[in-house]
Write a protein that holds these residues in place. Structure first.
Motif, mmCIF file in Angstrom:
data_model
loop_
_atom_site.group_PDB
_atom_site.id
_atom_site.type_symbol
_atom_site.label_atom_id
_atom_site.label_comp_id
_atom_site.label_asym_id
_atom_site.label_seq_id
_atom_site.Cartn_x
_atom_site.Cartn_y
_atom_site.Cartn_z
ATOM 1 N N UNK A 92 47.466 63.038 79.093
ATOM 2 C CA UNK A 92 46.739 62.208 80.061
ATOM 3 C C UNK A 92 46.903 60.721 79.790
ATOM 4 N N UNK A 93 46.814 60.313 78.539
ATOM 5 C CA UNK A 93 46.925 58.898 78.212
ATOM 6 C C UNK A 93 48.310 58.349 78.500
ATOM 7 N N UNK A 94 49.325 59.102 78.156
ATOM 8 C CA UNK A 94 50.708 58.658 78.390
ATOM 9 C C UNK A 94 51.004 58.589 79.886
ATOM 10 N N UNK A 95 50.499 59.579 80.636
ATOM 11 C CA UNK A 95 50.726 59.550 82.079
ATOM 12 C C UNK A 95 49.983 58.379 82.717
ATOM 13 N N UNK A 96 48.750 58.161 82.272
ATOM 14 C CA UNK A 96 47.980 57.037 82.797
ATOM 15 C C UNK A 96 48.667 55.713 82.551
ATOM 16 N N UNK A 97 49.227 55.543 81.354
ATOM 17 C CA UNK A 97 49.912 54.298 81.027
ATOM 18 C C UNK A 97 51.157 54.114 81.893
ATOM 19 N N UNK A 98 51.888 55.202 82.120
ATOM 20 C CA UNK A 98 53.056 55.126 83.011
ATOM 21 C C UNK A 98 52.633 54.724 84.414
ATOM 22 N N UNK A 99 51.526 55.288 84.875
ATOM 23 C CA UNK A 99 51.031 54.975 86.217
ATOM 24 C C UNK A 99 50.651 53.503 86.335
ATOM 25 N N UNK A 100 50.039 52.967 85.294
ATOM 26 C CA UNK A 100 49.688 51.536 85.288
ATOM 27 C C UNK A 100 50.937 50.693 85.496
ATOM 28 N N UNK A 101 51.964 50.960 84.704
ATOM 29 C CA UNK A 101 53.200 50.167 84.796
ATOM 30 C C UNK A 101 53.828 50.307 86.176
ATOM 31 N N UNK A 116 59.499 51.159 80.226
ATOM 32 C CA UNK A 116 58.313 51.569 79.473
ATOM 33 C C UNK A 116 57.638 52.759 80.148
ATOM 34 N N UNK A 117 57.558 52.704 81.485
ATOM 35 C CA UNK A 117 56.976 53.830 82.222
ATOM 36 C C UNK A 117 57.801 55.094 82.015
ATOM 37 N N UNK A 118 59.118 54.947 82.027
ATOM 38 C CA UNK A 118 59.990 56.105 81.835
ATOM 39 C C UNK A 118 59.788 56.713 80.451
ATOM 40 N N UNK A 119 59.642 55.877 79.448
ATOM 41 C CA UNK A 119 59.405 56.381 78.097
ATOM 42 C C UNK A 119 58.078 57.143 78.030
ATOM 43 N N UNK A 120 57.057 56.616 78.703
ATOM 44 C CA UNK A 120 55.758 57.296 78.721
ATOM 45 C C UNK A 120 55.857 58.631 79.433
ATOM 46 N N UNK A 171 58.525 60.521 79.754
ATOM 47 C CA UNK A 171 59.275 61.447 78.900
ATOM 48 C C UNK A 171 58.374 62.021 77.804
ATOM 49 N N UNK A 172 57.449 61.187 77.297
ATOM 50 C CA UNK A 172 56.503 61.679 76.294
ATOM 51 C C UNK A 172 55.572 62.718 76.911
ATOM 52 N N UNK A 173 55.137 62.474 78.135
ATOM 53 C CA UNK A 173 54.302 63.449 78.839
ATOM 54 C C UNK A 173 55.024 64.789 78.928
ATOM 55 N N UNK A 174 56.288 64.749 79.302
ATOM 56 C CA UNK A 174 57.038 65.987 79.508
ATOM 57 C C UNK A 174 57.412 66.665 78.193
ATOM 58 N N UNK A 175 57.428 65.900 77.108
ATOM 59 C CA UNK A 175 57.574 66.530 75.791
ATOM 60 C C UNK A 175 56.323 67.343 75.466
ATOM 61 N N UNK A 176 55.175 66.788 75.809
ATOM 62 C CA UNK A 176 53.904 67.459 75.536
ATOM 63 C C UNK A 176 53.684 68.614 76.501
ATOM 64 N N UNK A 219 57.217 64.216 89.263
ATOM 65 C CA UNK A 219 57.290 63.514 90.533
ATOM 66 C C UNK A 219 57.372 62.000 90.316
ATOM 67 N N UNK A 220 56.685 61.498 89.299
ATOM 68 C CA UNK A 220 56.710 60.060 89.017
ATOM 69 C C UNK A 220 58.098 59.583 88.618
ATOM 70 N N UNK A 221 58.913 60.472 88.046
ATOM 71 C CA UNK A 221 60.303 60.088 87.765
ATOM 72 C C UNK A 221 61.032 59.751 89.064
ATOM 73 N N UNK A 222 60.663 60.443 90.137
ATOM 74 C CA UNK A 222 61.215 60.107 91.447
ATOM 75 C C UNK A 222 60.750 58.743 91.923
ATOM 76 N N UNK A 223 59.505 58.412 91.620
ATOM 77 C CA UNK A 223 58.995 57.089 91.978
ATOM 78 C C UNK A 223 59.779 56.001 91.257
#
Length: 231
Positions: free
Chosen positions: A78-87, A103-107, A109-114, A123-127
């Motif tokens: 949740x935290x990593x996704x939220x940070x990506x969304x902010x960026x 930075x958003x992409x790195x966040x 990728x961390x979400x998808x590792x988890x 879907x955000x990767x599409x954004x």
């Protein structure tokens, strides 16, 4: 309850109450959320304020909540996704350069590792692709996701929006209709439907869809925007 839990509940209740009474753009609500972040940094329930804060342009506070969450719960997506969304939101509004999307992409990728099945992150990767001007690959990604998630309205909306930009009105309309059937409370679907219908020359139906959106959200800025487009 132990004293610490009482204080925690009081901070969260005050923030939620001020948000509901005064609205997220009020100084009362923002101050209450700031006090909650200072008193209980990293508390999972603070993440509920990230989306409202972003909608009000309070990206700094939203990001601080996500940073604190990641510090306390590094294995929670949740935290990593939220940070990506902010960026993503700040870049989309033009306040940060496109380079910040790394930075958003790195966040993400961390979400998808988890959580490899995290649909919103995929879907955000599409954004990210769209913001970088790669509409074709974004559309391909959304369509692949739709194969297994046809009941997820935002996918239909994103596909419809990209198809509209390509002036493929009939297929765009089908996706806005599908999304609207899944969420009857979101005015973006009838607004998308209005644009697609106008592209197809079906202006009376387009105005009907616009009126539906207007009744749902009379103060929504996109309603006036689409009304201007329709003339």
């Amino acid at each position: 309850q132990p004293r610490g839990l009482v204080a925690r509940d009081a901070l969260l209740r005050a923030a939620q109450t001020d948000l509901e009474i005064h609205g997220i753009e009020s100084t009362q609500a923002v101050s209450a959320i700031e006090r909650a972040l200072e008193g209980i940094p990293g508390d999972p329930d603070l993440m509920r304020f990230v989306s409202p804060l972003l909608s009000a342009g309070r990206s700094g506070l939203a990001g601080a909540i996500c940073d604190a969450h990641i510090a306390e719960h590094p294995e929670d997506a949740a935290g990593h996704f939220g940070l990506a969304d902010v960026v993503i939101q700040v870049v989309a509004h033009g306040a940060w350069p496109l380079e910040k999307l790394d930075e958003a992409e790195a966040s993400l990728k961390r979400v998808l590792q988890i959580d490899p099945k995290h649909l919103e992150a995929r879907m955000a990767l599409g954004t990210l692709m769209r913001l970088r001007g790669d509409d074709g690959p974004a559309l391909e990604l959304y369509r692949k996701l739709l194969v297994h998630h046809a009941d997820f309205g935002p996918l239909h909306y994103n596909i419809g929006s990209l198809l509209l930009a390509r002036r493929e009105g009939a297929e765009a309309l089908a996706h806005f209709v599908a999304g609207e059937a899944l969420d009857l409370t979101d005015p973006d679907y009838p607004l998308g439907r209005a644009r697609a219908l106008a592209l197809l020359g079906r202006l009376d139906e387009a105005r009907g869809a616009l009126e539906k959106a207007r009744l749902m959200a009379p103060d929504y800025a996109k309603v006036a925007q689409v009304a201007k487009e329709l003339g």
